[in-house]
Structure formats: structure tokens, C-alpha cells
Design a protein around this motif. Structure first.
Motif, PDB file in Angstrom:
ATOM      1  N   TYR A 336       0.827  -1.267   0.205  1.00 39.16           N
ATOM      2  CA  TYR A 336      -0.133   0.053  -0.008  1.00 39.16           C
ATOM      3  C   TYR A 336       0.828   1.236  -0.106  1.00 39.16           C
ATOM      4  O   TYR A 336       0.674   2.082  -0.639  1.00 39.16           O
ATOM      5  CB  TYR A 336      -1.008   0.087   1.273  1.00 39.16           C
ATOM      6  N   TYR A 339       2.551   2.164  -3.556  1.00 37.15           N
ATOM      7  CA  TYR A 339       1.861   2.685  -4.490  1.00 37.15           C
ATOM      8  C   TYR A 339       1.950   4.331  -4.179  1.00 37.15           C
ATOM      9  O   TYR A 339       1.967   5.067  -5.431  1.00 37.15           O
ATOM     10  CB  TYR A 339       0.562   2.495  -4.376  1.00 37.15           C
ATOM     11  N   VAL A 572      -5.403  -0.057  -2.630  1.00 38.17           N
ATOM     12  CA  VAL A 572      -5.434   0.393  -3.706  1.00 38.17           C
ATOM     13  C   VAL A 572      -6.487  -0.549  -4.683  1.00 38.17           C
ATOM     14  O   VAL A 572      -7.405  -0.100  -5.203  1.00 38.17           O
ATOM     15  CB  VAL A 572      -4.077   0.907  -4.562  1.00 38.17           C
ATOM     16  N   ASN A 573      -6.112  -1.694  -4.421  1.00 38.56           N
ATOM     17  CA  ASN A 573      -6.944  -2.693  -5.170  1.00 38.56           C
ATOM     18  C   ASN A 573      -8.396  -2.969  -4.804  1.00 38.56           C
ATOM     19  O   ASN A 573      -9.227  -2.901  -5.614  1.00 38.56           O
ATOM     20  CB  ASN A 573      -6.205  -4.251  -5.147  1.00 38.56           C
ATOM     21  N   TRP A 575      -9.931  -0.073  -3.965  1.00 39.65           N
ATOM     22  CA  TRP A 575     -10.619   1.072  -4.430  1.00 39.65           C
ATOM     23  C   TRP A 575     -10.655   0.854  -6.179  1.00 39.65           C
ATOM     24  O   TRP A 575     -11.912   1.462  -6.644  1.00 39.65           O
ATOM     25  CB  TRP A 575      -9.648   2.252  -4.202  1.00 39.65           C
ATOM     26  N   LYS A 576      -9.731   0.314  -6.521  1.00 38.24           N
ATOM     27  CA  LYS A 576     -10.080  -0.157  -8.029  1.00 38.24           C
ATOM     28  C   LYS A 576     -11.354  -1.058  -8.402  1.00 38.24           C
ATOM     29  O   LYS A 576     -11.992  -1.035  -9.043  1.00 38.24           O
ATOM     30  CB  LYS A 576      -8.971  -1.090  -8.607  1.00 38.24           C
ATOM     31  N   THR A 579     -14.501   0.833  -7.985  1.00 29.63           N
ATOM     32  CA  THR A 579     -14.394   1.592  -9.301  1.00 29.63           C
ATOM     33  C   THR A 579     -15.302   0.612 -10.434  1.00 29.63           C
ATOM     34  O   THR A 579     -16.204   1.122 -11.033  1.00 29.63           O
ATOM     35  CB  THR A 579     -13.034   2.111  -9.778  1.00 29.63           C
ATOM     36  N   ILE A 600     -12.334   5.984  -8.339  1.00 31.66           N
ATOM     37  CA  ILE A 600     -10.891   5.951  -8.974  1.00 31.66           C
ATOM     38  C   ILE A 600     -10.044   7.127  -8.862  1.00 31.66           C
ATOM     39  O   ILE A 600      -8.736   6.973  -8.878  1.00 31.66           O
ATOM     40  CB  ILE A 600     -11.102   5.644 -10.717  1.00 31.66           C
ATOM     41  N   ALA A 603      -8.482   6.015  -5.628  1.00 32.24           N
ATOM     42  CA  ALA A 603      -7.265   5.369  -6.085  1.00 32.24           C
ATOM     43  C   ALA A 603      -5.963   5.897  -6.689  1.00 32.24           C
ATOM     44  O   ALA A 603      -4.917   5.844  -6.232  1.00 32.24           O
ATOM     45  CB  ALA A 603      -7.791   4.218  -7.012  1.00 32.24           C
ATOM     46  N   ILE A 613      -4.130   3.520 -13.546  1.00 31.26           N
ATOM     47  CA  ILE A 613      -5.292   4.008 -13.214  1.00 31.26           C
ATOM     48  C   ILE A 613      -5.645   5.395 -13.444  1.00 31.26           C
ATOM     49  O   ILE A 613      -6.691   5.790 -13.785  1.00 31.26           O
ATOM     50  CB  ILE A 613      -4.732   4.323 -11.460  1.00 31.26           C
TER      51      ILE A 613
END
Length: 691
Positions: A336, A339, A572-573, A575-576, A579, A600, A603, A613
Motif C-alpha cells: 500500500y 503505491y 488500492v486494489n 478502490w479499483k 470503481t 478511481i 485510487a 489508474i
């Protein structure tokens, strides 16, 4: 049989099982075949050993706890792990480890430290030496499988070219190499202990020679650069230590040293290494083998050389450490934090869209996730162990004949342990390697200081209070093992759902995910996968005019994703996934387009240099009727990753739509000239535009 004696035998059985079975364990049933099973087995055996240890205390009516020279650095190290977990970006991951790595979380560290103190408090020299032999037997089985892999026994089971680089039951060539280099010095020590002055070897000596050669051959088959570097330095340290510590006995040392050195050199010529070709290639194609080939990733797939990728990841790790200087981003949260500080040049390598959940350098990983305080405590522990071993090995007052075998084993253990420090510099620790990292210092201490302590145990009958304590311990044992069994089974059910998702069997996957969550409600990864599957089913139900079912599934998809993000807000995944969930639900109701855009954007805030992204954000701007922001974001995307073909093609289309045809044509020609000269869609579009 008395309780204390039974508990003692359970402890010995537990440690024997650890060193024999952990390297061998894997199943095809789990989401991750190798590390998950090994880690869960460590938890189960730790529970068994600790309960037996407590039972032994109850049986003997006394505290059984052995102090060691490493207590202070261990305490400091553990304290920093606790503090880092407390301030973590994701406490769930800091406790349990990253899902698919598993090892490295606080609970795994607690397990290893409990095993360390159980070992030094309950075993003696004789039992530790038996554990060495059990380890060598397990390593022999691992090596046999690796040897067979090289000749194609399971080549159709793996995506990787396992014949080119074997990984046996460890799951990755570098991990197998690290494991073998730990064990190799033990084979050399046993050769020296069993080898007499006569030039006629006995069966035992021949056996250890063969084991050593098999290990080395399997090591060559891994083509692990870190493993081979560690082997070379370990071999040098081991024999240097022996020659210095045994000056009066050089003739006995000389024969095995020469025999092993010549054998290893001969095998190296036959098999080759990543730096040196086989002797056969010299003979058949001398001109072609004169030039060294690229290594690592480039050698295997034609991608960016792995050393170059490591440099970029290390740079990001250092930036994380500078941003969280005291206690880091949290134990095992590298995925995390990276990123956020991922260098822009990562977009220029072949693995630009890979998720990196480790720094591929154990020391930088500690710096990033536990801060400079955590790294300092880790280095202090390492330094303390090095100083203690060095003092004991080179204490020439202990040069009596009966002490020499003990010194031989100390040198072997210390050399193998030092190899971990080398392989960890180029990679990271895994379950099997960590087991040796934490327990070898305890073994060394027992070998040097603790004689066999077989004593008659008093035959006193158990009091009612002791019986109650023992019953509670047995109940606790089965409760822990039952909970671990549920977790393990939940993973197999989740994996079943995951595979069903991959085969587009979303309805069956949906029920599998629900079952996995019922078995292990605290794992957010399960909820995240369920969320997107429910969104897909909601869209399908809408198309089939089942509005009520569609609405229920849509609500569930949103709710499950939010629950996952509540546990892991910096993932982050996840949040993807949010999306994708809203993007999919927008086919039912366009209002979700705005929610997808918001997700997104979150993200992107967590991963500002991620080109993929940025590209998807641009597409969502376009879907939300904001072509101006779509163009700007696509321009930002190609500045992050100039050779991103999809982004340039989309930018060309938006330019054309905005009346900027010249700029659109420039983008398409860039693709043909710099990225892909045979891009059919680009040529068709140029032809359509009269170019």
C-alpha cells in the motif's frame, strides 16, 4: 506415562515435524499453494508445542523458561514490531501478513519467537543434533523433487518454465536456493565429523558427500543469482573459519575441502550458471557463448532485467522510509505504501503494472514498513548474534579434542545463518527461511552450552488443580486447531470461487465466496472479490428483467466493498474494485458513473504514478461527459508512460473529437514509429482519416 514425559515427547515431535514437513508442504487446493500451507502448519505446530510446554510446567509445578544471550535484542525487536502494528496503515495486514505472502505479520513473528523460547527451554544438544539430521533428510526430499523438475516431471503443471529454473516445494527458485544454502554447511560439518584420517571413507561419510552434491546440483538448477552469491560467500566463510579454528588439524580438513571444491567446480562446468555457460556450449558454440546474456527477467521472458527493476523498487522503499521514519507504514504494508511513493520510472519497465508487496530487499522492507527504529532493532539483533557466534567459535581455550565437533557444528550453523542475510539482501524472507533465521541462534546456543539433560521426573500424582489446568490446555489446543482448520478450509473455498470467477461461472463463485466469508469473516479480500461478482450478477439480472434481484445484488456489492475498505482503507486494489463495481452498476443506473469516478480518483490519490489508474480515470471522465478533463488526464498518462499504446490511441480519438486532428495524427504515428509498427487498429484509423 506421566504428563511431563508425554509433553516432552510432544514438544520433540512438534519440532521434528517443523523441520521435516514445513519445507515439503504444498497443496493444489489453496489460493496460494506454498506459503499459505507452510504458515498455517507453523501456526498449528506452534500451538501444539506451546500447549505441551505449558502442560510440562503444570506437570512439574514450576516455570520452565530459559534465558539466552539474545533476550534483550529480541525484546527490542518485538517491541518495534508491536509499535509498528499499532500505527499501521492497515492493522489487519500487519497482524496476519499480506494475503498471498502471509508470512511477516505480527502473528507470524510471535509464533517464531515462541518457538525460539520453547526450543531453548525444552531441548538439549542431543535433540538439536537430531533436528539437524531431520532437516537434511527433508532437504534431500526437496532436492530430489527439484532434480526431477529439471527433467520435466511436472512441466505441464506450472505457468513458469520449471525445467529451466526449478523451485521444488518452495514455490520460487530464489526461495529454494536460500533454503539449500542454509543446509549445505551442515553437510560439510557432518562430513568433517564423520570423516576419519583413513583415505577409505565409511558409509556415513559417503552419504553426507552425496547429500551435499545433490543439494549443490539442485542449487545450480535454480539459476538463482542471489542463492549462488550466498553459496560462494558461505563456502568461503565456512572453510576460512575451519582453517583458522582448527590449525592443528589441517590434514583432516584438507581432504573434504579438496574433494568438495573439485566436485562443485566440475558440476558448475557441466550445468553452468546465469553468468557462465555450460562447458558443452563452449565446445559446440564457442563464438556465441563468449558474450554473457542478460539475466533475471530478461533472461526468462525478454522483459526488463530484474536488477534494474529492483533498483526502482528500492528507491520507492527508501522514499517510504523517509516519509515514515520512526515506525514505518506498518508491518507488511509495503504494497500500500509503495503505491504512494512508486517512482515514475517504474512505468517504463516490463513489469510496470505488477503489484509489489515486498521491497525485494529485507532491510529496505523493514525500513519502509517498520521505520528506522524497526530496522535498527533488526540490525541490532543480527549484530548481537554475529558477535556471540564469532566469540564462541574463535575461543581457542575451547580447543580440546572433545569440543571440536561442537565447534564444527557452530561454524556450520553460523555460516548457514549468515547466508540468510545475503539472500535476504536481494529478496525477502519466506516461511521456511524465517524458521531457520529465528531458530538457528537458539540451536547454536544449545549446542554450545546445554548438555544432555535427561533427568528422572518426580512421580508425584496430579492434584485436582493441575488436572483442571491440563484440561483447559487441551481444550485450548483443540479450539486453536479448530479455528486454524476453519481458516485453512475458508481459503480452499475462496480459491474455488476465485477459479469459478476466472471461468465466468459467477453464480457458483458468488455462493463459494459467501461460504468462505462465513468461515472467516475477518478477511477483507474475500469480501472484495464477492463485491465485484455480485455487481456482475446484478447487471446480468437487470438484463433478464429481474429488477428486485438486481437491486439486492447491487446493494450487496456496494456493501461488501465498503466493508472491505473499512478494514483496509489504503488498499488500492479495493478502490479499483469499487470503481469496477460502480462502473458495472452504471449499466443499470447511470448515476453510478459519478460514484465510479469518485472511487478511481481516490485510487489515483493513493497511487499518483500508476499509469493504468490514470488511463482509467481519463476514460471515466469521458463517460461522464467531461472530454476536457479526459484529454488532460490522458496527456498526464502518456507523460507517466510514453509507450502506453492504449492511452495514446484514446488520446488521438479525443483530439479528433475536439477538432485537433493534427495532434491526433501525431499520436497515431508515434504508436507506429515508437511502439508497434503493426498496430492494425491504428493503421485503420489513419486510413479512415485519409492519412
Amino acid at each position: 506415562m506421566k504428563v511431563s514425559r508425554l509433553c516432552e515427547r510432544v514438544i520433540v515431535f512438534g519440532f521434528s515435524s517443523l523441520f521435516f514437513f514445513i519445507p515439503l508442504l504444498l497443496t493444489p487446493l489453496n489460493y496460494e499453494l506454498f506459503e499459505y500451507n507452510k504458515m498455517m502448519a507453523v501456526y498449528a505446530l506452534t500451538t501444539l508445542i506451546v500447549v505441551a510446554w505449558l502442560g510440562k510446567m503444570v506437570g512439574q509445578k514450576k516455570i520452565i523458561f530459559q534465558r539466552t544471550p539474545f533476550d534483550l535484542p529480541i525484546l527490542l525487536f518485538f517491541t518495534t514490531q508491536l509499535l509498528s502494528t499499532f500505527v499501521s496503515l492497515d492493522r489487519h495486514v500487519s497482524l496476519w501478513g499480506y494475503y498471498s505472502r502471509f508470512h511477516g505479520g505480527l502473528i507470524s513473528t510471535i509464533s517464531y519467537l515462541l518457538l525460539y523460547y520453547a526450543l531453548v527451554s525444552n531441548l538439549d544438544r542431543e535433540r538439536v543434533i537430531k533436528l539437524f539430521k531431520i532437516s537434511l533428510l527433508s532437504g534431500l526430499l526437496v532436492s530430489f523433487y527439484g532434480f526431477l523438475e529439471h527433467f520435466g516431471i511436472d512441466k505441464d503443471l506450472w505457468v513458469q518454465d520449471v525445467m529451466n529454473r526449478v523451485f521444488s516445494t518452495l514455490g520460487q527458485p530464489n526461495w529454494l536456493a536460500a533454503y539449500l544454502v542454509i543446509l549445505l554447511p551442515l553437510t560439510w560439518a557432518f562430513i568433517l565429523i564423520s570423516d576419519g584420517k583413513s583415505w577409505v571413507m565409511d558409509r556415513r561419510t559417503i552419504f553426507y558427500y552425496l547429500v551435499s552434491i545433490i543439494y549443490y546440483l539442485t542449487l545450480l538448477f535454480t539459476k538463482s543469482r542471489s542463492g549462488l552469491i550466498a553459496f560462494g560467500l558461505t563456502y568461503l566463510l565456512f572453510w576460512s573459519g575451519f582453517f583458522v579454528a582448527n590449525k592443528q588439524n589441517l590434514k583432516v580438513i584438507l581432504r573434504p575441502f579438496l574433494f568438495l571444491t573439485l566436485s562443485y567446480f566440475f558440476l558448475l562446468l557441466i550445468v553452468g550458471t546465469p553468468w557462465t555457460p555450460k562447458i558443452q556450449e563452449f565446445i559446440v558454440k564457442p563464438a556465441q557463448t563468449a558474450v554473457l546474456k542478460p539475466l533475471g527477467t530478461a533472461m526468462e521472458t525478454g522483459g526488463t532485467e530484474s536488477g534494474e527493476i529492483r533498483k526502482i523498487v528500492w528507491k520507492g522503499a527508501w522514499d517510504i522510509a523517509r516519509h515514515y521514519p520512526l515506525f514505518g507504514s506498518g508491518v507488511e504494508t509495503f504494497a500500500y505504501a509503495y503505491y504512494q511513493y512508486r517512482p515514475q520510472e517504474h512505468n517504463l519497465v516490463s513489469e510496470w503494472d505488477f503489484l509489489y508487496n515486498k521491497a525485494h530487499n529485507e532491510y529496505l522492507n523493514y525500513a519502509a514498513t517498520t521505520g528506522f527504529v524497526g530496522l535498527g532493532s533488526y540490525l541490532l539483533l543480527i549484530g548481537w548474534i554475529i558477535v556471540w557466534n564469532t566469540k564462541k567459535i574463535f575461543n581457542f581455550k575451547l580447543d580440546q579434542l572433545e569440543i571440536r565437533p561442537i565447534r564444527n557444528l557452530l561454524i556450520a550453523l553460523f555460516s548457514g545463518w549468515l547466508s540468510i542475510l545475503i539472500t535476504n539482501f536481494f529478496g525477502f524472507s519466506v516461511v521456511t527461511v524465517a524458521l531457520y533465521f529465528y531458530l538457528i541462534p537458539g540451536m547454536s546456543w544449545l549446542i554450545f552450552t546445554k548438555q544432555n539433560t535427561e533427568k528422572a521426573i518426580p512421580q508425584n500424582p496430579l492434584s485436582p488443580k493441575q488436572k483442571v489446568f491440563l484440561l483447559l490446555l487441551v481444550f485450548s489446543l483443540f479450539s486453536f486447531l479448530f479455528s486454524l482448520g476453519r481458516m485453512w478450509y475458508a481459503d480452499t473455498v475462496f480459491n474455488k470461487g476465485y477459479l469459478l470467477t476466472k471461468s465466468d461461472s459467477y453464480k457458483d463463485a458468488y455462493f463459494a465466496y459467501h461460504e468462505a466469508i462465513n468461515l472467516n469473516q475477518g478477511e477483507p479480500f474475500y469480501r472484495d472479490e464477492l463485491a465485484y461478482t455480485a455487481a456482475l450478477l446484478a447487471s446480468a439480472a437487470w438484463e433478464q428483467k429481474e429488477a428486485t434481484v438486481s437491486s439486492q445484488l447491487a446493494d450487496e456489492a456496494i456493501a461488501q466493498n465498503k466493508l472491505a475498505l473499512k478494514i483496509s482503507p489504503f488498499n488500492v486494489n479495493f478502490w479499483k474494485t469499487q470503481t469496477k463495481v460502480y462502473y458495472t452498476l452504471a449499466t443499470i443506473d447511470p448515476k453510478y458513473n459519478e460514484d465510479a469516478l469518485t472511487a478511481i480518483m481516490k485510487a489515483q490519490k493513493l497511487a499518483p504514478t500508476d499509469a493504468k489508474i490514470s488511463y482509467n480515470l481519463a476514460l471515466l471522465y469521458g463517460r461522464n461527459n467531461n472530454p476536457k478533463m479526459a484529454i488532460k488526464t490522458l496527456e498526464d498518462t502518456v507523460s507517466l508512460k510514453p509507450n502506453y499504446q492504449d492511452a495514446r490511441f484514446a488520446l488521438a480519438l479525443y483530439y479528433k473529437e475536439a477538432g485537433r486532428q493534427d495532434e491526433a495524427i501525431i499520436q497515431l504515428r508515434y504508436i507506429l514509429e515508437k511502439i508497434s509498427s503493426d498496430a492494425a487498429s491504428v493503421k485503420d484509423k489513419l486510413k479512415e482519416w485519409g492519412q
